[in-house]
Design an enzyme around this catalytic site. Sequence first.
Site, short mmCIF file in Angstrom:
data_model
loop_
_atom_site.label_atom_id
_atom_site.label_comp_id
_atom_site.label_asym_id
_atom_site.label_seq_id
_atom_site.Cartn_x
_atom_site.Cartn_y
_atom_site.Cartn_z
N GLY A 93 -3.84 -17.06 4.52
CA GLY A 93 -3.23 -16.27 3.43
C GLY A 93 -3.99 -14.62 3.48
O GLY A 93 -3.40 -13.76 3.00
N ASP A 94 -5.16 -14.65 4.00
CA ASP A 94 -5.69 -13.18 4.02
C ASP A 94 -5.41 -12.61 5.01
O ASP A 94 -4.92 -11.47 4.87
CB ASP A 94 -7.19 -13.50 4.68
CG ASP A 94 -7.96 -14.59 3.74
OD1 ASP A 94 -7.71 -14.25 2.32
OD2 ASP A 94 -8.81 -14.92 4.06
#
Length: 310
Positions: free
Chosen positions: A253-254
């Site tokens: 997600g980062d």
Amino acid sequence: MIYTVTLNPALDKTVEIRSLRIDSVNRITKMRTDPGGKGINVSKVIQKLGRKSVAAGILGGDTGNAILSALEAMGLETSFRFVEGETRTNLKIVDPAEHTNTDINEPGITLSEEILDSYLKELLEKLVPGDIMVLSGSLPMGSPKDTYYTWVKACKEAGAKVILDADGELFAAGIKASPYLIKPNDHELSGFMGRTLSTPAELAKAARQMMESYGIEKIVVSMGGAGALFVTKEDTIYAEGLKVPVGSTVGAGDSVVAALAVAEEAGMSLEDTVRLATATGAANVMCSGTQAAEYDVIQGLIPKVVFRKL
């Protein structure tokens, strides 16, 4: 400039244990250590995408020094403040036999509201209108629950576009200050709305409700292997998930947030943003730990991204 803020960073130790068993002796077959924390992960990926960022946050002790040294060795620009205490070490257990990823996270440093306020003022002096500020991850013990509300509001007033990637109470508080972009996953959005959202259409409708209620410009809803939704005031695009060999989902997600920040700074179209974010997320899933994927891998995946407007 893109700034990434990690108020509760960590040294991420990723180990591979085949067929992990509770209440038993387990043998580590592979191990790597990376400087981590969501904002730091974002900065590492931004660098691989050929752009610059300033990694900022709070560090302490020998672990904090190890993180700073590792980031400087990577050539990343940093703006950390050191405080008393020891930065946490997080253990990530990857089980290739059971296809599971287990996180065991330490609580980290305890901070006062005064230290956070002082550090925020320090960062605000560096911001200029048009900068992008990425606020993501957990908060140190002792932090007020409305910390992200305070930071989003202050950074907006300084002219920055704020990207918020948090969950639970931190997410609920932060969105009240109307960040420019948020990136919840499908479970986080369901939890916030108080009902299960299963389909892209349901998630898109909920995202639009949030945009109208909180004055948010853009929302990206990640759905794991099922893909992601990209919602703006004008359009909604659903991108299918790319089928790639999984090394670790930690930091996936980062990497999407990193691509979104890069796309925003570069002024990319929504379609090109979808391609870059989807390919970057998939490429980083292929990596071990929170290691950032190389740009040539990302480039190779961009033509494979399939998406459609809803």
